[in-house]
Design a protein around this motif. Sequence first.
Motif, short mmCIF file in Angstrom:
data_model
loop_
_atom_site.label_atom_id
_atom_site.label_comp_id
_atom_site.label_asym_id
_atom_site.label_seq_id
_atom_site.Cartn_x
_atom_site.Cartn_y
_atom_site.Cartn_z
N LEU A 20 -56.63 56.01 11.16
CA LEU A 20 -57.96 55.31 10.91
C LEU A 20 -57.90 54.87 9.36
O LEU A 20 -58.81 53.76 9.38
N THR A 21 -57.46 55.60 8.50
CA THR A 21 -57.67 54.81 7.13
C THR A 21 -56.79 53.53 6.96
O THR A 21 -57.12 52.63 6.40
N LYS A 22 -55.53 53.56 7.79
CA LYS A 22 -54.96 52.58 7.90
C LYS A 22 -55.59 51.27 8.33
O LYS A 22 -55.54 50.07 8.29
N ALA A 23 -56.41 51.79 9.52
CA ALA A 23 -57.21 50.54 10.12
C ALA A 23 -58.18 49.89 9.37
O ALA A 23 -58.54 49.04 9.35
N ALA A 24 -59.01 51.17 8.88
CA ALA A 24 -59.88 50.53 7.83
C ALA A 24 -59.54 49.64 6.82
O ALA A 24 -60.22 48.88 6.24
N THR A 25 -58.19 50.09 6.29
CA THR A 25 -57.58 49.34 5.06
C THR A 25 -57.42 47.93 5.63
O THR A 25 -57.75 46.86 4.66
N GLU A 26 -57.04 47.96 6.89
CA GLU A 26 -56.91 46.22 7.14
C GLU A 26 -58.11 45.51 7.43
O GLU A 26 -58.30 44.38 7.27
N LEU A 27 -59.24 46.30 7.64
CA LEU A 27 -60.54 45.78 7.87
C LEU A 27 -60.96 45.30 6.46
O LEU A 27 -61.50 44.15 6.38
N ALA A 28 -60.73 46.23 5.51
CA ALA A 28 -61.17 45.87 4.13
C ALA A 28 -60.46 44.63 3.47
O ALA A 28 -60.94 43.68 3.07
N ARG A 29 -58.97 44.65 3.83
CA ARG A 29 -58.28 43.64 3.43
C ARG A 29 -58.56 42.14 3.88
O ARG A 29 -58.62 41.19 3.20
N SER A 60 -69.43 56.64 4.52
CA SER A 60 -69.01 56.82 3.11
C SER A 60 -67.65 57.51 3.07
O SER A 60 -67.03 57.01 2.01
N GLU A 61 -67.28 58.46 3.78
CA GLU A 61 -66.14 59.05 3.74
C GLU A 61 -64.87 58.05 4.04
O GLU A 61 -63.80 58.19 3.20
N LEU A 62 -64.94 57.38 4.91
CA LEU A 62 -63.97 56.39 5.35
C LEU A 62 -63.67 55.37 4.32
O LEU A 62 -62.59 55.08 3.89
N ILE A 63 -64.64 54.84 3.85
CA ILE A 63 -64.56 53.77 2.73
C ILE A 63 -64.25 54.36 1.56
O ILE A 63 -63.42 53.79 0.68
N HIS A 64 -64.47 55.61 1.20
CA HIS A 64 -64.00 56.36 -0.13
C HIS A 64 -62.56 56.43 0.02
O HIS A 64 -61.73 56.19 -0.80
N ALA A 65 -61.95 56.84 1.28
CA ALA A 65 -60.56 56.83 1.46
C ALA A 65 -59.88 55.42 1.36
O ALA A 65 -58.88 55.49 0.68
N VAL A 66 -60.53 54.36 1.69
CA VAL A 66 -59.99 53.03 1.54
C VAL A 66 -60.01 52.69 0.12
O VAL A 66 -58.95 52.15 -0.65
N LYS A 67 -60.94 53.05 -0.63
CA LYS A 67 -61.02 53.03 -2.02
C LYS A 67 -60.04 53.46 -2.75
O LYS A 67 -59.44 52.90 -3.80
N GLU A 68 -59.52 54.51 -2.42
CA GLU A 68 -58.36 55.49 -3.21
C GLU A 68 -57.44 54.60 -2.80
O GLU A 68 -56.46 54.52 -3.75
N TYR A 69 -56.98 54.14 -1.72
CA TYR A 69 -55.86 53.39 -1.49
C TYR A 69 -55.86 52.18 -2.21
O TYR A 69 -54.81 51.65 -2.54
N ALA A 70 -56.91 51.47 -2.21
CA ALA A 70 -57.16 50.08 -3.05
C ALA A 70 -56.75 50.28 -4.31
O ALA A 70 -56.06 49.49 -5.19
N LEU A 71 -57.29 51.38 -5.04
CA LEU A 71 -57.28 51.40 -6.54
C LEU A 71 -55.58 51.92 -6.84
O LEU A 71 -55.11 51.47 -7.77
N SER A 72 -54.96 52.43 -5.65
CA SER A 72 -53.64 52.95 -5.90
C SER A 72 -52.79 51.50 -5.92
O SER A 72 -51.87 51.32 -6.58
N ARG A 73 -53.27 50.66 -5.08
CA ARG A 73 -52.25 49.33 -4.79
C ARG A 73 -52.66 48.64 -6.06
O ARG A 73 -51.77 47.78 -6.59
N LEU A 74 -53.89 48.55 -6.49
CA LEU A 74 -54.09 47.68 -7.87
C LEU A 74 -53.22 48.50 -8.99
O LEU A 74 -52.82 47.50 -9.66
#
Length: 212
Positions: A20-29, A60-74
Amino acid sequence: MNPSRTDRSGYHHGDLANALTKAATELARTGGPEAVVLREAARQVGVSATAAYRHFAGHSELIHAVKEYALSRLGAAMQVELAATDPLPDPAEDAYRRLAALGRGYLNFAVAEPGLFRTAFCHADKPTFDSLDKDPNATEPYRLLSAVLDDLVAVGSLDLDRREYAETMAWSTVHGLALLMLEGPLQNLPQEVYDAVVNRLTAFVRDGLTTR
C-alpha cells in the motif's frame, strides 16, 4: 498489474502495508500529496478498502508513510551529489564543496521528482506545503546540512555566534528556489540557465553564512 485473487490471499502481515505504501508513493509521484488516497492505493494493490484500513487508520497515516519515503529519497539525492565531486585538500573549501553539493542535490530532486518533493513537505492531515509535521532534526536532509555547518564552524569559516538558525536560513533559501522552479516563474529553465542559477544560489548561501 494488480494481484489476482490468489495473490491477495498470499499477503503476510506487513507485506500489505508495504504494498500500500508503494502504491501510495506512485500516486504521490504522479499527482503530489493530493493524489494519495487510501482507497485508491487499495484499488491499485488489488485489495478491499477494509483490508487496507487494517494497516492504516486513515489518510494521515498513509501519507505520513509516503512522506518518510520521500524524505529518505531527498536525502539520498543529496548524498549522490556529495559523492559526485572529489574531496578538496583544504578543509574549509571542502566544507563549502559539500554545502554546495547538498543544495544542488536538493534542487535536482525537486525538479526531477516534484510530486514526491511536494509530498515530503505536506502535513500528514492535509496536503499543504505549510511545514514538516515532525522534528526536522530527525530527517536526513536536515542532518546532512547540520553536519556540514558544524564542519564550517570547526574549520573557522563560520563564526559560532552565526551558527544558530543557520540551517533555517540555508534551507529556506534553497527551498524557496525549488518552489519557484516547480510552481513559479522559474519553471522549465534551459539547462545552462538552471546550472547558472543553482551555482549562484549556492554562492549566495555561502556568502550569507560566512560574510559579516
